[in-house]
Write a protein that holds these residues in place. Structure first.
Motif, PDB file in Angstrom:
ATOM      1  N   SER A   3       0.825  -1.206   0.000  1.00  0.00           N
ATOM      2  CA  SER A   3       0.000   0.000   0.000  1.00  0.00           C
ATOM      3  C   SER A   3       0.858   1.254   0.000  1.00  0.00           C
ATOM      4  O   SER A   3       0.604   2.202  -0.753  1.00  0.00           O
ATOM      5  N   ILE A   4       1.895   1.285   0.830  1.00  0.00           N
ATOM      6  CA  ILE A   4       2.784   2.451   0.883  1.00  0.00           C
ATOM      7  C   ILE A   4       3.436   2.693  -0.473  1.00  0.00           C
ATOM      8  O   ILE A   4       3.568   3.835  -0.925  1.00  0.00           O
ATOM      9  N   ALA A   5       3.830   1.611  -1.146  1.00  0.00           N
ATOM     10  CA  ALA A   5       4.533   1.729  -2.425  1.00  0.00           C
ATOM     11  C   ALA A   5       3.587   1.905  -3.604  1.00  0.00           C
ATOM     12  O   ALA A   5       4.032   1.958  -4.750  1.00  0.00           O
ATOM     13  N   ARG A   6       2.281   2.011  -3.340  1.00  0.00           N
ATOM     14  CA  ARG A   6       1.256   2.176  -4.373  1.00  0.00           C
ATOM     15  C   ARG A   6       1.224   0.986  -5.321  1.00  0.00           C
ATOM     16  O   ARG A   6       1.181   1.134  -6.537  1.00  0.00           O
ATOM     17  N   GLY A   7       1.252  -0.196  -4.735  1.00  0.00           N
ATOM     18  CA  GLY A   7       1.184  -1.424  -5.518  1.00  0.00           C
ATOM     19  C   GLY A   7      -0.213  -2.003  -5.530  1.00  0.00           C
ATOM     20  O   GLY A   7      -1.191  -1.354  -5.133  1.00  0.00           O
ATOM     21  N   ASN A   8      -0.317  -3.254  -5.981  1.00  0.00           N
ATOM     22  CA  ASN A   8      -1.607  -3.949  -6.094  1.00  0.00           C
ATOM     23  C   ASN A   8      -1.966  -4.558  -4.738  1.00  0.00           C
ATOM     24  O   ASN A   8      -1.605  -5.694  -4.442  1.00  0.00           O
ATOM     25  N   VAL A   9      -2.704  -3.803  -3.934  1.00  0.00           N
ATOM     26  CA  VAL A   9      -3.034  -4.244  -2.574  1.00  0.00           C
ATOM     27  C   VAL A   9      -3.933  -5.478  -2.567  1.00  0.00           C
ATOM     28  O   VAL A   9      -3.685  -6.419  -1.798  1.00  0.00           O
ATOM     29  N   ARG A  56       3.964  -2.697 -12.910  1.00  0.00           N
ATOM     30  CA  ARG A  56       4.621  -2.162 -11.724  1.00  0.00           C
ATOM     31  C   ARG A  56       3.876  -2.515 -10.448  1.00  0.00           C
ATOM     32  O   ARG A  56       4.477  -2.957  -9.459  1.00  0.00           O
ATOM     33  N   ALA A  57       2.550  -2.337 -10.442  1.00  0.00           N
ATOM     34  CA  ALA A  57       1.762  -2.597  -9.231  1.00  0.00           C
ATOM     35  C   ALA A  57       1.866  -4.065  -8.817  1.00  0.00           C
ATOM     36  O   ALA A  57       1.983  -4.386  -7.630  1.00  0.00           O
ATOM     37  N   ASP A  58       1.840  -4.965  -9.796  1.00  0.00           N
ATOM     38  CA  ASP A  58       1.945  -6.391  -9.487  1.00  0.00           C
ATOM     39  C   ASP A  58       3.354  -6.758  -9.037  1.00  0.00           C
ATOM     40  O   ASP A  58       3.539  -7.621  -8.173  1.00  0.00           O
ATOM     41  N   ARG A  59       4.366  -6.120  -9.627  1.00  0.00           N
ATOM     42  CA  ARG A  59       5.747  -6.402  -9.234  1.00  0.00           C
ATOM     43  C   ARG A  59       5.996  -5.981  -7.791  1.00  0.00           C
ATOM     44  O   ARG A  59       6.749  -6.636  -7.057  1.00  0.00           O
ATOM     45  N   ILE A  60       5.363  -4.887  -7.369  1.00  0.00           N
ATOM     46  CA  ILE A  60       5.494  -4.448  -5.982  1.00  0.00           C
ATOM     47  C   ILE A  60       4.883  -5.492  -5.051  1.00  0.00           C
ATOM     48  O   ILE A  60       5.477  -5.871  -4.025  1.00  0.00           O
ATOM     49  N   MET A  96      12.692  -3.625   8.423  1.00  0.00           N
ATOM     50  CA  MET A  96      13.497  -2.408   8.270  1.00  0.00           C
ATOM     51  C   MET A  96      13.832  -2.154   6.809  1.00  0.00           C
ATOM     52  O   MET A  96      13.700  -1.032   6.304  1.00  0.00           O
ATOM     53  N   VAL A  97      14.277  -3.182   6.099  1.00  0.00           N
ATOM     54  CA  VAL A  97      14.689  -3.009   4.702  1.00  0.00           C
ATOM     55  C   VAL A  97      13.490  -2.693   3.811  1.00  0.00           C
ATOM     56  O   VAL A  97      13.547  -1.782   2.975  1.00  0.00           O
ATOM     57  N   CYS A  98      12.393  -3.422   3.995  1.00  0.00           N
ATOM     58  CA  CYS A  98      11.228  -3.225   3.132  1.00  0.00           C
ATOM     59  C   CYS A  98      10.547  -1.886   3.394  1.00  0.00           C
ATOM     60  O   CYS A  98       9.925  -1.321   2.493  1.00  0.00           O
ATOM     61  N   ALA A  99      10.659  -1.352   4.602  1.00  0.00           N
ATOM     62  CA  ALA A  99      10.111  -0.018   4.873  1.00  0.00           C
ATOM     63  C   ALA A  99      10.821   1.031   4.022  1.00  0.00           C
ATOM     64  O   ALA A  99      10.192   1.932   3.459  1.00  0.00           O
ATOM     65  N   VAL A 100      12.135   0.911   3.917  1.00  0.00           N
ATOM     66  CA  VAL A 100      12.908   1.852   3.094  1.00  0.00           C
ATOM     67  C   VAL A 100      12.540   1.690   1.622  1.00  0.00           C
ATOM     68  O   VAL A 100      12.315   2.669   0.895  1.00  0.00           O
ATOM     69  N   ILE A 101      12.457   0.446   1.151  1.00  0.00           N
ATOM     70  CA  ILE A 101      12.130   0.187  -0.253  1.00  0.00           C
ATOM     71  C   ILE A 101      10.734   0.702  -0.585  1.00  0.00           C
ATOM     72  O   ILE A 101      10.522   1.318  -1.643  1.00  0.00           O
ATOM     73  N   ALA A 102       9.773   0.475   0.294  1.00  0.00           N
ATOM     74  CA  ALA A 102       8.404   0.907   0.030  1.00  0.00           C
ATOM     75  C   ALA A 102       8.319   2.426  -0.110  1.00  0.00           C
ATOM     76  O   ALA A 102       7.622   2.940  -0.994  1.00  0.00           O
ATOM     77  N   LYS A 103       9.028   3.143   0.742  1.00  0.00           N
ATOM     78  CA  LYS A 103       9.004   4.607   0.651  1.00  0.00           C
ATOM     79  C   LYS A 103       9.650   5.099  -0.637  1.00  0.00           C
ATOM     80  O   LYS A 103       9.211   6.075  -1.243  1.00  0.00           O
ATOM     81  N   ARG A 104      10.696   4.414  -1.087  1.00  0.00           N
ATOM     82  CA  ARG A 104      11.339   4.796  -2.344  1.00  0.00           C
ATOM     83  C   ARG A 104      10.443   4.448  -3.530  1.00  0.00           C
ATOM     84  O   ARG A 104      10.344   5.222  -4.490  1.00  0.00           O
ATOM     85  N   ARG A 105       9.770   3.306  -3.487  1.00  0.00           N
ATOM     86  CA  ARG A 105       8.856   2.932  -4.571  1.00  0.00           C
ATOM     87  C   ARG A 105       7.696   3.919  -4.663  1.00  0.00           C
ATOM     88  O   ARG A 105       7.159   4.171  -5.748  1.00  0.00           O
ATOM     89  N   ALA A 106       7.274   4.473  -3.524  1.00  0.00           N
ATOM     90  CA  ALA A 106       6.152   5.414  -3.524  1.00  0.00           C
ATOM     91  C   ALA A 106       6.471   6.670  -4.318  1.00  0.00           C
ATOM     92  O   ALA A 106       5.557   7.356  -4.790  1.00  0.00           O
ATOM     93  N   ARG A 107       7.754   6.982  -4.486  1.00  0.00           N
ATOM     94  CA  ARG A 107       8.156   8.175  -5.238  1.00  0.00           C
ATOM     95  C   ARG A 107       8.340   7.896  -6.721  1.00  0.00           C
ATOM     96  O   ARG A 107       8.586   8.821  -7.502  1.00  0.00           O
TER      97      ARG A 107
END
Length: 329
Positions: free
Chosen positions: A116-122, A254-258, A300-311
């Motif tokens: 959800s944070i990364a704007r993927g396919n929830v 992209r949404a499915d890859r997330i 910890m790692v996925c939190a950083v990745i999700a925030k970067r994917r959101a941009r």
């Protein structure tokens, strides 16, 4: 990079077990309560899973099959490859725990949150995590029987029977009774979530208490723990890379890859801890240690990745499911 407060509670429980391990009658009571808690946990899992939602999710079967392949094929293969790190980086006991980590199902809550944070396919992440948990109830014990065998802390046919009685039967009972109790479970999900977590804390206390009595902690040194953390960091990096670029090779949008990256690279602490308690018995303390460490690392790692994917910029509509641009000829 967040530190999961629940991990702090788990560590506090481990410390309490180290200082005040259960002996004699108290150990028997704790063991019985832990067994009941595990059965209740999986009863609630069954009561929560909507069969209709699961069937609707089958429409996106390619993504779900890919997540299952990452969880129950690629992960275990990497776990088997790590056998070459014994005894240089890992002791045999820690390796058994690492291998068990690669066999447990994916997470549900954190996969959904990060998607959800990364704007993927929830919706896909919800279904993928639910399918993984459902399949894992059967597949994880079978894989453990094949890959861990008698070296997995006493795993045997009796352990498989215990898995069926403590995990599968309560889960099926929850599914059957969902028609009558599903509304109650939904209305009180916050309270029941606390029951979930409290039950897991009881399982952890019992496992580590038995480990203290058995003296298993004399087998682990700070150097060995450092080696385990390094191995798990590499394992997580490999899976994050494979799920992201593998999704591109399979032409997912992209949404499915997330959704694939977050659901396919994670392992469930909530499912893994009760299973380890049943599979490993008195050896469960060392068996769950790799899973606890991996769980915090992935958060910890996925939190950083999700925030970067959101941009990241969003894809054009025709590319969101991996489709090609229609020809205008």
């Amino acid at each position: 990079m967040p530190v999961d407060p629940y991990i702090l509670l788990l560590l506090a429980t481990v410390g309490f077990a180290a200082l005040f391990p259960a002996h004699g009658t108290a150990a028997d009571v704790a063991s019985g309560a832990s067994t009941a808690a595990i059965a209740f946990l999986f009863f609630l899992y069954g009561a929560r899973l909507s069969t209709r939602e699961a069937l609707d999710g089958l429409k996106h079967w390619r993504l779900h099959v890919t997540v299952l392949a990452c969880t129950f094929v690629v992960f275990p293969l990497l776990g088997l490859a790590a056998r070459g790190l014994v005894p240089v980086f890992l002791t045999h006991s820690l390796y058994q725990g690492l291998l068990f980590l690669t066999l447990v199902p994916s997470t549900v809550q954190s996969s959904i949150a990060f998607t959800s944070i990364a704007r993927g396919n929830v919706p896909a992440a919800i279904c993928a995590g639910s399918f993984s948990s459902l399949v894992g109830i059967v597949v994880t014990p079978l894989l453990a029987a094949v890959l861990l065998g008698s070296g997995g802390g006493g795993f045997s046919t009796d352990s498989l029977v215990e898995i069926v009685l403590q995990l599968l039967v309560p889960f099926l009972a929850g599914q059957v009774l969902r028609r009558w109790i599903g509304g109650f479970v939904t209305r009180h999900k916050k309270v029941l979530a606390l029951v979930d977590r409290g039950s897991i804390l009881l399982v952890v206390y019992t496992a580590f208490s038995e480990g203290m009595v058995q003296g298993v902690w004399h087998q682990v040194s700070a150097v060995r723990l450092g080696g385990l953390l390094a191995v798990e960091a590499v394992l997580l990096a490999v899976m994050l890379t494979l799920t992201w670029y593998g999704g591109r090779a399979l032409r997912f949008g992209r949404a499915d890859r997330i959704a694939l990256q977050f659901a396919g690279s994670k392992k469930s602490l909530a499912s893994g801890l009760p299973m380890a308690s049943v599979l490993f018995g008195a050896h469960a303390s060392l068996a769950v240690l790799p899973l606890m460490l991996f769980h915090q690392t992935q958060l910890m790692v996925c939190a950083v990745i999700a925030k970067r994917r959101a941009r990241d910029p969003l894809e054009p509509p025709h590319e969101r499911t991996g489709e090609r641009t229609p020809s205008t000829a």
